[in-house]
Design a protein around this motif. Sequence first.
Motif, PDB file in Angstrom:
ATOM      1  N   LYS A  40       0.780  -1.283   0.053  1.00  0.00           N
ATOM      2  CA  LYS A  40       0.050   0.165  -0.009  1.00  0.00           C
ATOM      3  C   LYS A  40       1.033   1.060   0.025  1.00  0.00           C
ATOM      4  N   LEU A  41       1.936   1.267   0.669  1.00  0.00           N
ATOM      5  CA  LEU A  41       2.897   2.331   0.731  1.00  0.00           C
ATOM      6  C   LEU A  41       3.457   2.455  -0.799  1.00  0.00           C
ATOM      7  N   GLY A  42       3.526   1.553  -1.558  1.00  0.00           N
ATOM      8  CA  GLY A  42       3.914   1.602  -2.765  1.00  0.00           C
ATOM      9  C   GLY A  42       5.660   1.337  -2.994  1.00  0.00           C
ATOM     10  N   VAL A  46      16.796   6.139   2.611  1.00  0.00           N
ATOM     11  CA  VAL A  46      15.661   6.296   3.742  1.00  0.00           C
ATOM     12  C   VAL A  46      14.433   6.188   3.123  1.00  0.00           C
ATOM     13  N   PRO A  47      13.498   5.657   3.875  1.00  0.00           N
ATOM     14  CA  PRO A  47      11.794   5.555   3.492  1.00  0.00           C
ATOM     15  C   PRO A  47      11.239   6.951   3.454  1.00  0.00           C
ATOM     16  N   ASN A  48      10.491   7.452   2.445  1.00  0.00           N
ATOM     17  CA  ASN A  48       9.740   8.584   2.549  1.00  0.00           C
ATOM     18  C   ASN A  48       8.250   8.013   2.769  1.00  0.00           C
ATOM     19  N   VAL A  49       7.722   8.237   4.022  1.00  0.00           N
ATOM     20  CA  VAL A  49       6.342   7.394   4.314  1.00  0.00           C
ATOM     21  C   VAL A  49       5.343   8.203   3.405  1.00  0.00           C
ATOM     22  N   LEU A 102      11.591   4.917  -1.647  1.00  0.00           N
ATOM     23  CA  LEU A 102      13.077   5.295  -0.944  1.00  0.00           C
ATOM     24  C   LEU A 102      13.673   6.121  -1.644  1.00  0.00           C
ATOM     25  N   GLU A 103      14.234   6.909  -0.789  1.00  0.00           N
ATOM     26  CA  GLU A 103      14.935   8.304  -1.440  1.00  0.00           C
ATOM     27  C   GLU A 103      16.468   8.314  -0.961  1.00  0.00           C
TER      28      GLU A 103
END
Length: 671
Positions: A358-360, A403-406, A411-412
């Motif tokens: 769902k978070l892609g 890091v994850p961008n919620v 991921l960035e």
Amino acid sequence: MSIAKLPPARSDSLRHPPLSQSLSPLSLPLSPRFIIYSVKYLSCVLVKMSYTRVLPSLARLKCENLVSLKLAARRCRSTAASRRPQDEKPEEARLEPACTLLEKPCDVDLIKAHPDRTTAISVDFDNTHEAYRSKDTLELLRSLLVFKLCTFDYLVDKNKELMDLSKKILGQRMFEKLMKMTFYGQFVAGEDQDSIKPLMEKNQAFGVGSVLDYSVEEDLTQEEAEKKEMESCVSEAEKESHGIDHREKKYKAHRQFGDRRGGVISARTYFYADEAKCDHHMETFIKCIKACAGSSVDGFSAIKMTALGRPQFLLQFSEVLVKWRRFFSLLAAQQGKEGMAVLEQKLELEQLQDSLTKLGVGAKHDIENWFTGEKLGSSGTIDLLDWNSLINDRTKISNLLVVPNVETGHLEPLLSRFTDEEERQMKRMLQRMDVLAKHAVENGVRLMVDAEQTYFQPAISRLTLEMQRIFNTHKPIIFNTYQCYLKEAYDNVSVDVELSRREGWYFGAKLVRGAYMHQERQRAAEIGYEDPINPEYESTNRMYHRCLEYILEEISHNRMTNVMVASHNEDTVKFTLEKMNELGLTPGENNVFFGQLLGMCDQISFPLGQAGFPVYKYVPYGPVNEVIPYLCRRAQENRGFMKGSQRERSLLYKELKRRLFNGQLFYKPVF
């Protein structure tokens, strides 16, 4: 991970000599096993994805042989505490004493029988005869003089200026003699590895070992320190982005706090100059390890990570680790497990896969592939350690700093790019750590990695943990430091202990209250992030005892766990002895150590050592002029220590009176 093309810090090509050979700082060999493990945990929790696309071939989770849990007091503990039966000690613990004990028995019994258990023991910290039997009368008088001087605010506040004035008036030679008769003689063992041997051997004879610490620092102005810090903590990409990046304020350099010495009174501070300077620091640490091996039985050598590489890497890696841990906590909250103890947060696998989809973060089929493998077993859950053990095998370290961008579900990269030189600097820090660990193994010396500021500490702790996983397989060589004034101290200790238990290596910890409180609080308030420090001293005490009790209970289940109680607090030492009695732990098992600074709290150190407990003094050394910054901090620390408690001075007076009335005023220790 291939390192064949890694350029060295100097022009020499990299070589890989066998461990038995001396490792030259001009040739920094990095064992493949070390770099593989380090890269694994540089991502810490990176799931097999790049920031451009998701890599479907995620390495398998390390969930093999999940241990059953049983409830222990105040927490859950694994029943599989060790690969050995509980009543069987490791061979090293049976054969290697922590320190040489007195051949001559003490004149007065220091060990008292516990009224309820004949095997329980306590130590008499009021017996000045035994506490100071390693000191002659002149040494006692010096201690009284120095401690008294430390109570005068003017002398302490102006100590640097007064030392500089004394040097001008007396000249270099007389100034050095004066310092050796007072502050230098009280807190510093000597100028080099040869001159410190007599003191170390004397302490060893009275049951006290050494943690050797080369305490030379650069004498920089505040402006010079700030300039060095900003140059070494800001990457090329940050300079070009002008603040437009994914960095958090806590993990970025700020000029007003660039001088990391501010408000710090009990720790050395290193500032990055260049790679050659880091090589020089490594050479110094190697000499320290060798000096410790030649002067102390089973001793320690202390190192600082910020001396071994560019701190920019520690800042960036710390931020990555913290953000990935937060991501795990977010996923746990989505499953209704918010507020649970960190190791009790077990994510249901199916829900986790749905959340990530769902978070892609990736396609459902790819995510399902990440969590399939023979090591996952049939538990169907993922805890923080399983999450941390997801492996990434990409060769560029900078590619791991994502890091994850919620909000976006992607991921960035932490930074838009890394230069080739920045990539090499990261790898060289790992190389230097590897070299020092190998020298420690060769010389039979244990390596104590000091704690530092909270914006560096997550990376320092993770890299130290990696060294433990590699070098602590047969005995405890690498020790990590935990600062118990931190709100997250207990979680950090419990997670690391659990990892060592699952993987079967020796856990080594030093517990301290902490050295950076005022600096950390001021930085958090001015920059605008949550204060990481416990609100008051009593909560820090409770945290220290909670962490200590956890580790002591673990030792009672698992003799592969080790702890150094590094404290000048007599109540904490007594608490430790009481818990050891309750748990049936004896000093001869060599799992619980005690540590104090040279020149302080001898009434704690020497009674413990003569009673058979493994106890160590932090032993600084270095040329007189070059340890002046260290001596200035010792004076500042002792001001608060001596104003808060006059116990040590009263015990010194008591021993002087005893010697006077017993005709022992000219007493000389015999060993």
